[in-house]
Design a protein around this motif. Sequence first.
Motif, short mmCIF file in Angstrom:
data_model
loop_
_atom_site.label_atom_id
_atom_site.label_comp_id
_atom_site.label_asym_id
_atom_site.label_seq_id
_atom_site.Cartn_x
_atom_site.Cartn_y
_atom_site.Cartn_z
N LEU A 1 -4.47 3.32 5.01
CA LEU A 1 -5.63 4.00 4.45
C LEU A 1 -6.86 3.52 5.20
CD1 LEU A 1 -4.70 3.36 0.71
CD2 LEU A 1 -4.16 5.39 2.07
N HIS B 1 -9.66 8.75 5.37
CA HIS B 1 -8.34 9.13 4.85
C HIS B 1 -8.52 9.71 3.44
CE1 HIS B 1 -3.91 8.77 4.59
NE2 HIS B 1 -4.18 8.73 3.29
N GLU C 1 -6.31 10.95 0.17
CA GLU C 1 -4.99 10.97 -0.44
C GLU C 1 -5.05 11.71 -1.77
OE1 GLU C 1 -3.87 6.92 -1.89
OE2 GLU C 1 -5.74 6.33 -0.93
#
Length: 79
Positions: A45, A49, A51
């Motif tokens: 991460l 990034h 997610e």
Amino acid sequence: ITGAELHRIPAGTVQDWHTAPRRQYVITLSGRGEIEIAGGRKIALEPGHIELVEDTTGKGHITRVVGPEDRVTLWLPLL
């Protein structure tokens, strides 16, 4: 999304197996982290990034802050 939250997690923090509090996007703004999911797979991460966290039940995941600086994240909860 239903809002936004900023989080700062200190360098070296390890959050053992846990589930997500809700479905949400987590965006790393600064610092570095690592998430470990079932089966031992690890995902880096880094800043930028994004997610999609959906593991609100079951075993969940392990989150680590790696490197010398705190990890700052933006959480965007989903409906």
